[in-house]
Write a protein that holds these residues in place. Structure first.
Motif, PDB file in Angstrom:
ATOM      1  N   ILE A  95       0.854  -1.185   0.000  1.00  0.00           N
ATOM      2  CA  ILE A  95       0.000   0.000   0.000  1.00  0.00           C
ATOM      3  C   ILE A  95       0.886   1.228   0.000  1.00  0.00           C
ATOM      4  O   ILE A  95       2.040   1.188   0.428  1.00  0.00           O
ATOM      5  N   PHE A  96       0.344   2.310  -0.517  1.00  0.00           N
ATOM      6  CA  PHE A  96       1.186   3.472  -0.786  1.00  0.00           C
ATOM      7  C   PHE A  96       0.736   4.695  -0.013  1.00  0.00           C
ATOM      8  O   PHE A  96      -0.319   4.714   0.623  1.00  0.00           O
ATOM      9  N   GLN A  97       1.552   5.728  -0.177  1.00  0.00           N
ATOM     10  CA  GLN A  97       1.361   6.944   0.602  1.00  0.00           C
ATOM     11  C   GLN A  97       0.039   7.649   0.302  1.00  0.00           C
ATOM     12  O   GLN A  97      -0.713   7.955   1.194  1.00  0.00           O
ATOM     13  N   ASP A  98      -0.211   7.885  -0.978  1.00  0.00           N
ATOM     14  CA  ASP A  98      -1.313   8.787  -1.291  1.00  0.00           C
ATOM     15  C   ASP A  98      -2.488   8.012  -1.884  1.00  0.00           C
ATOM     16  O   ASP A  98      -2.495   7.692  -3.057  1.00  0.00           O
ATOM     17  N   PRO A  99      -3.488   7.712  -1.053  1.00  0.00           N
ATOM     18  CA  PRO A  99      -4.614   6.919  -1.560  1.00  0.00           C
ATOM     19  C   PRO A  99      -5.420   7.677  -2.609  1.00  0.00           C
ATOM     20  O   PRO A  99      -6.187   7.073  -3.353  1.00  0.00           O
ATOM     21  N   MET A 100      -5.245   9.015  -2.662  1.00  0.00           N
ATOM     22  CA  MET A 100      -5.987   9.784  -3.653  1.00  0.00           C
ATOM     23  C   MET A 100      -5.505   9.466  -5.056  1.00  0.00           C
ATOM     24  O   MET A 100      -6.262   9.521  -6.010  1.00  0.00           O
ATOM     25  N   THR A 101      -4.211   9.193  -5.210  1.00  0.00           N
ATOM     26  CA  THR A 101      -3.675   8.983  -6.548  1.00  0.00           C
ATOM     27  C   THR A 101      -3.330   7.522  -6.806  1.00  0.00           C
ATOM     28  O   THR A 101      -2.997   7.165  -7.924  1.00  0.00           O
ATOM     29  N   SER A 102      -3.420   6.699  -5.772  1.00  0.00           N
ATOM     30  CA  SER A 102      -2.977   5.319  -5.951  1.00  0.00           C
ATOM     31  C   SER A 102      -4.056   4.401  -6.497  1.00  0.00           C
ATOM     32  O   SER A 102      -3.788   3.265  -6.833  1.00  0.00           O
ATOM     33  N   LEU A 103      -5.296   4.895  -6.543  1.00  0.00           N
ATOM     34  CA  LEU A 103      -6.353   4.102  -7.154  1.00  0.00           C
ATOM     35  C   LEU A 103      -6.661   4.678  -8.526  1.00  0.00           C
ATOM     36  O   LEU A 103      -6.635   5.899  -8.721  1.00  0.00           O
ATOM     37  N   ASN A 104      -6.958   3.806  -9.468  1.00  0.00           N
ATOM     38  CA  ASN A 104      -7.215   4.262 -10.838  1.00  0.00           C
ATOM     39  C   ASN A 104      -8.571   4.962 -10.920  1.00  0.00           C
ATOM     40  O   ASN A 104      -9.604   4.343 -10.683  1.00  0.00           O
ATOM     41  N   PRO A 105      -8.557   6.276 -11.250  1.00  0.00           N
ATOM     42  CA  PRO A 105      -9.815   7.029 -11.236  1.00  0.00           C
ATOM     43  C   PRO A 105     -10.775   6.608 -12.342  1.00  0.00           C
ATOM     44  O   PRO A 105     -11.949   6.961 -12.297  1.00  0.00           O
ATOM     45  N   SER A 150     -18.656   1.728  -6.666  1.00  0.00           N
ATOM     46  CA  SER A 150     -18.384   3.154  -6.822  1.00  0.00           C
ATOM     47  C   SER A 150     -17.051   3.367  -7.521  1.00  0.00           C
ATOM     48  O   SER A 150     -16.261   2.443  -7.699  1.00  0.00           O
ATOM     49  N   TYR A 151     -16.824   4.621  -7.890  1.00  0.00           N
ATOM     50  CA  TYR A 151     -15.513   5.027  -8.397  1.00  0.00           C
ATOM     51  C   TYR A 151     -14.705   5.623  -7.248  1.00  0.00           C
ATOM     52  O   TYR A 151     -15.281   6.120  -6.282  1.00  0.00           O
ATOM     53  N   PRO A 152     -13.376   5.590  -7.361  1.00  0.00           N
ATOM     54  CA  PRO A 152     -12.549   6.078  -6.253  1.00  0.00           C
ATOM     55  C   PRO A 152     -12.897   7.498  -5.806  1.00  0.00           C
ATOM     56  O   PRO A 152     -12.846   7.797  -4.624  1.00  0.00           O
ATOM     57  N   MET A 159     -11.100   6.291   3.470  1.00  0.00           N
ATOM     58  CA  MET A 159     -11.806   5.151   2.879  1.00  0.00           C
ATOM     59  C   MET A 159     -10.978   4.536   1.763  1.00  0.00           C
ATOM     60  O   MET A 159     -10.911   3.309   1.614  1.00  0.00           O
ATOM     61  N   ARG A 160     -10.349   5.398   0.973  1.00  0.00           N
ATOM     62  CA  ARG A 160      -9.547   4.870  -0.132  1.00  0.00           C
ATOM     63  C   ARG A 160      -8.365   4.063   0.396  1.00  0.00           C
ATOM     64  O   ARG A 160      -8.003   3.042  -0.178  1.00  0.00           O
ATOM     65  N   GLN A 161      -7.779   4.562   1.512  1.00  0.00           N
ATOM     66  CA  GLN A 161      -6.654   3.803   2.048  1.00  0.00           C
ATOM     67  C   GLN A 161      -7.153   2.450   2.560  1.00  0.00           C
ATOM     68  O   GLN A 161      -6.473   1.441   2.442  1.00  0.00           O
ATOM     69  N   ARG A 162      -8.374   2.415   3.090  1.00  0.00           N
ATOM     70  CA  ARG A 162      -8.953   1.134   3.490  1.00  0.00           C
ATOM     71  C   ARG A 162      -9.115   0.219   2.272  1.00  0.00           C
ATOM     72  O   ARG A 162      -8.842  -0.981   2.340  1.00  0.00           O
ATOM     73  N   VAL A 163      -9.553   0.804   1.176  1.00  0.00           N
ATOM     74  CA  VAL A 163      -9.694   0.015  -0.050  1.00  0.00           C
ATOM     75  C   VAL A 163      -8.333  -0.537  -0.469  1.00  0.00           C
ATOM     76  O   VAL A 163      -8.205  -1.708  -0.843  1.00  0.00           O
TER      77      VAL A 163
END
Lengths: 325, 311, 308
Positions: A95-105, A150-152, A159-163
């Motif tokens: 898992i990575f630092q920034d969950p905002m950018t680590s999931l494919n939008p 849902s989408y990221p 929540m994204r980091q949980r994902v």
């Protein structure tokens, strides 16, 4: 035999401005179910250590110059792409630092979550989706059966980091590498995420590598801590010993800069100077220029201090001016 | 999202009216007229003809009449092509232009996108450098250079196609190729850039960390976002294809809309100028609208917000 | 290196920058490392110098023969291959092709540079005002740009040039009016982000006028993108001019530009390919150099976006 055994790993980046010695001789081991922390400033090489092992650094400019890394007895440095692909996401999750950018939008959470199962376990879509929903529930996402579609961007950072955690653990890996998992999150969420990782680790018996710049995060979490500076480990000990009896000036300085450990009303402690330029070869002790004890007479400028076991299980870079027993 | 698309639709209609009006007044403000060139016609006959076509009325009245007819789809008689209405001239020329334009676009996408993908996947390797140099050459070889060359070599020297004209079913190919090569080069560069942008994203690293094979990363994680710039570019590309069609129709002597338009401007054929411009404007605006829809469809983040990111 | 930068804790390589280097100087130093861009710069400089100085050779004995009068016909020496007298050969009227290419290039480059200057000036000022004003003014100004963006400009330019005669100045204005829109967008974006920085707040708190802030503090800071986009606008303007000239709507005889020369060449290409090939080579080489130079400048000003 340890689960992961790394010997003298060296990873350099060959850039236009010279060779950057990002990782310059790192050794450690990780046992089943163990938790280790790797602490250092940004640019100290802590992420590159693990990324290069798993073939996640761009090559070129990156190049693994030497050393060995044995995962479950199998040499993985220089292993061909497909071999690493079978390990990544299956036996070692990240898992990575920034969950905002680590999931494919562009892709739904569902299709990102089930991807590891499809790739590594040849699982069908419906079954994989069931697993994904269950996994989401385990990381504490309410209404998972609905939200999985849902989408990221419809999720908050926490929540994204949980994902991300659910996605990394969905294949029940033996190792979870968490690279600054809380740095980009709100303070209130940080603890929740760390607790979640801990809880999942207990259930699954996963070994965890926690990469962070924050010594405070490591303290209650890890069995063993490695402090990294300028591409090398400067000190390594059990979590408890490192906090009670730090030896190296850099470890002490890191500890002193934890805000909670400082007196109120006083200016925050910061380490003077900046980390060294890694694109020129470092001859002497890398931290010497930044310590107040620096004494050129004591500190040989032409060789790097040796990494020695000073007390049982307590290793340190034996630099006369930085280490004071 | 629907509000956004509705907004765009209204904006397109405003733009259409603006384009027609500007063209209308611009054409009238220019010296000369459709009947002045023909010196043989006595002045009083010119007057009569102008009265017949309503050219003697005040400009705003003429404009209103024109807009009224335009809404009903009547573009008026062509001054330059005696006995034909503008609708008939367009009905004859538009299919030609559409065929070569569409062909050009398909060739451009068919060549450009794969080249872009390959170059991006082999970034900074030999394939990348050679393909991108080729693309840059394509951009710097204008249609009016490649057109005559293709016409001479593939048409006359090798005899594979007709060098000029619009008689056989295969006659679309050379003009479309001429148009397509230039845009293929541009699209190759765009798609390479777009894909590389995405490959740098954190979520591609996540995919790698999941053990996703490289081809699957390209297909599933990269292309959708990486080709977005190409989709967005299709809007302006239509304008470019239209002006390209002027050149290409000139080179290959095709009876397309572009040829009619150029002739109409030199003849002061007001109604035909306006008619062709209106058709072009509708084409361009429709394409831009379609691109907007496609953008919203491709990018989930836009579906819930109101405005798309601008290229 | 920038690929590696996507790994957030990549080793920091302190930029080895001498003290006091400005953004432009820094970019220049980086550009010098880009061999391809530098070659393009020199080739373009050579072509430009030849085209602008060449026409004065007729006043210099000894050089006069290299570039004779481009319109002088020598009917006894028609369609010659390249030789000592006619460096690139002669055309169907015995005119010197090299000299015609050089003189045509002067017109093409002049149109390219002047029209670019017009469009850049409009675009920078418009974009800066729009970005600085923000709010409703900005919204209206950008809506206008949006609408202009969807206009079939080529068509407008053709109507303008055919209907109002083929004066060269009109060509500048027409092309300049077409090309400013993108520049306005780029500058607006730059200004919007610059506006949030402290030095602008400082200028505001010092009570400077809006005009002073825009022209003295903001616009100079957009220099990077402006230079890059200018470099890329020149070739697209030259292409536009050539298209018009090719259609007989641009530069008119006895003047010639690369566009008209290519048109002449295309018409006779079966009998005399040199007439098409030589102007096309010069034209394409110029576009090629400017485009590559623009790419190189983009990398130099914004190392993060660089290709490797």
């Amino acid at each position: 035999m340890a689960l992961l055994e790394v010997e003298n790993l060296r990873t350099y980046f060959h850039t236009r401005d010279g060779i950057v010695r990002a990782v310059d001789g790192v050794s450690f081991s990780l046992d089943n179910g163990e938790t280790i922390g790797v602490v250092g400033e940004s640019g100290s090489g802590k992420s590159v250590t693990f990324y290069s092992m798993l073939g996640l650094i761009p090559m070129p400019p990156g190049r693994i110059e030497g050393g060995s890394a044995k995962f479950d007895g199998q040499e993985i440095l220089h292993a061909p792409g497909p071999v690493l692909q079978k390990i990544r996401g299956k036996r070692i999750g990240m898992i990575f630092q920034d969950p905002m950018t680590s999931l494919n939008p562009y892709l739904k959470i569902s299709s990102q979550l089930i991807e590891p199962l499809q790739i590594h376990e040849n699982m069908g879509k419906t079954e994989a989706l069931k697993r994904a929903i269950a996994e989401l529930e385990r990381v504490g996402i309410a209404d998972a059966a609905k939200r999985v579609h849902s989408y990221p961007h419809e999720f908050s950072g926490g929540m994204r980091q949980r994902v991300m955690i659910a996605m990394a653990l969905i294949t029940r890996p033996e190792i979870l590498i968490a690279d600054e998992p809380t740095t980009a999150l709100d303070v209130t969420v940080q603890k929740q995420v760390m607790d979640l990782i801990r809880a999942r680790q207990k259930e699954l018996g996963t070994a965890v590598v926690l990469i962070t710049h924050d010594l405070a995060v490591v303290s209650g979490f890890c069995d063993r801590v490695h402090v990294m500076y300028a591409g090398r480990f400067v000190e390594s000990a059990s979590s408890k010993e490192l906090f009670t009896k730090p030896l190296h000036a850099y470890t002490k300085a890191l500890q002193a800069s934890i805000p909670a450990m400082q007196k109120k009303g006083e200016p925050l402690f910061t380490i003077p100077g900046a980390p060294p330029d890694l694109s020129t070869e470092i001859r002497g002790c890398a931290f010497a220029p930044r310590t107040e004890n620096h004494d050129p007479a004591k500190c040989p400028p032409d060789r790097r201090p040796e990494y020695k076991e000073i007390a049982p299980g307590h290793w340190v870079q034996d630099c006369p001016c930085c280490v004071q027993l | 999202m629907f509000r956004f698309l509705l907004n765009r639709l209204l904006q397109s209609i405003v733009a259409l009216i603006a384009i027609i009006s500007i063209t209308f007044f611009l054409a009238r403000a220019a010296p000369g007229g459709p009947f002045l060139e023909e010196k043989a016609i006595p002045p009083h006959i010119v007057k009569q003809m102008e009265a017949y076509y309503g050219l003697d009325k005040p400009l705003p009245v003429q404009w209103l009449t024109y807009m009224g007819n335009f809404i009903q789809g009547d573009l008026g008689p062509s001054f330059g092509n005696k006995g034909y209405t503008v609708n008939e001239v367009i009905a004859q020329g538009l299919p030609v232009s559409l065929t070569i334009g569409l062909g050009g676009l398909l060739i451009a996408l068919g060549i450009g996108v794969p080249i872009g993908i390959i170059a991006a996947a082999r970034q900074n390797q030999f394939a990348d450098y050679s393909l991108m140099s080729l693309a840059m050459m394509g951009i710097c070889l204008p249609t009016f250079v490649t057109g005559p060359l293709l016409s001479i070599y593939l048409g006359i020297k090798f005899g594979w196609f007709n060098a000029t004209g619009w008689n056989e079913p295969s006659d679309w190919f050379l003009p479309s190729l001429t148009l397509g090569v230039f845009y293929a080069a541009y699209i190759a560069r765009l798609s390479r850039g777009g894909i590389l942008d995405i490959l740098r994203q954190d979520y591609v690293r996540t995919a790698r960390a999941k053990g996703v094979p490289e081809w699957r990363i390209m297909v599933r994680h990269t292309l959708r976002g990486g080709l977005l710039p190409v989709v967005i570019y299709l809007g302006p590309a239509i304008s470019g294809l239209i002006s390209g069609s002027f050149i290409v129709e000139n080179i290959f002597e095709l009876p397309g809309l572009g040829t009619h338009f150029i002739v109409a401007t030199t003849n002061r054929d007001y109604t035909l100028i306006l008619g062709t411009v209106a058709v072009y404007a509708v084409l361009i605006l429709t394409m831009n609208f379609l691109v907007d829809i496609a953008q919203v469809y491709l990018n989930p983040r836009l579906r819930s917000s109101t405005a798309p990111e601008k290229a | 290196m920038s690929d590696a930068a996507s790994i957030d804790s990549m080793p920091v390589v302190p930029e080895k920058v001498e003290k006091g280097t400005s953004l432009t100087r820094d970019a220049w130093l980086r550009l010098q490392k880009n061999k391809l861009a530098m070659i393009c710069l020199w080739v373009f400089a050579a072509i430009a110098a030849l085209c602008f100085i060449g026409p004065y050779f007729k006043y210099i004995p000894g050089l006069r023969e290299v570039l004779p009068d481009p319109n002088a016909t020598h009917l006894s020496e028609r369609s010659q291959l390249p030789n000592a007298t006619y460096l690139l050969g002669s055309d169907h009227l015995g005119r010197d092709i090299f000299s015609r290419v050089v003189h045509g290039g002067r017109v093409s480059l002049m149109v390219g540079l002047l029209a670019t200057l017009v469009s850049i000036t409009i675009g920078v000022v418009y974009g800066a005002i729009s970005g600085y004003a923000s709010g409703r003014t900005d919204a209206v100004m950008m809506r206008i740009v949006d609408i202009l963006y969807s206009m079939p400009f080529m068509i407008m330019v053709i109507i303008l040039t055919t209907m109002f005669g083929n004066q060269l100045w009109l060509l500048f204005v027409a092309i300049g009016a077409v090309e400013w829109v993108t520049m306005a967008r780029i500058v607006r974006g730059q200004i919007m982000s610059l506006k949030k920085q402290e030095f602008v707040e400082a200028a505001v708190s010092l009570g400077y006028s809006d005009a002073r802030i825009i022209f003295r503090h903001l616009i100079p800071n957009t220099i990077g993108p402006v230079i890059v986009y200018t470099t890329l606008t020149v070739p697209s303007v030259m292409l536009l001019e050539a298209v018009l000239s090719y259609l007989g709507l641009g530069v008119q005889p006895p003047d010639s530009s690369w566009g008209t020369l290519i048109k002449e060449g295309a018409d006779r290409m079966q009998s005399d390919p040199a007439l098409l090939v030589f102007p096309a080579i010069f034209f394409s080489a110029t576009l090629f150099c400017l485009n590559f130079l623009g790419d190189g400048l983009r990398d130099a000003f914004d190392p993060k976006s660089s290709k490797d």
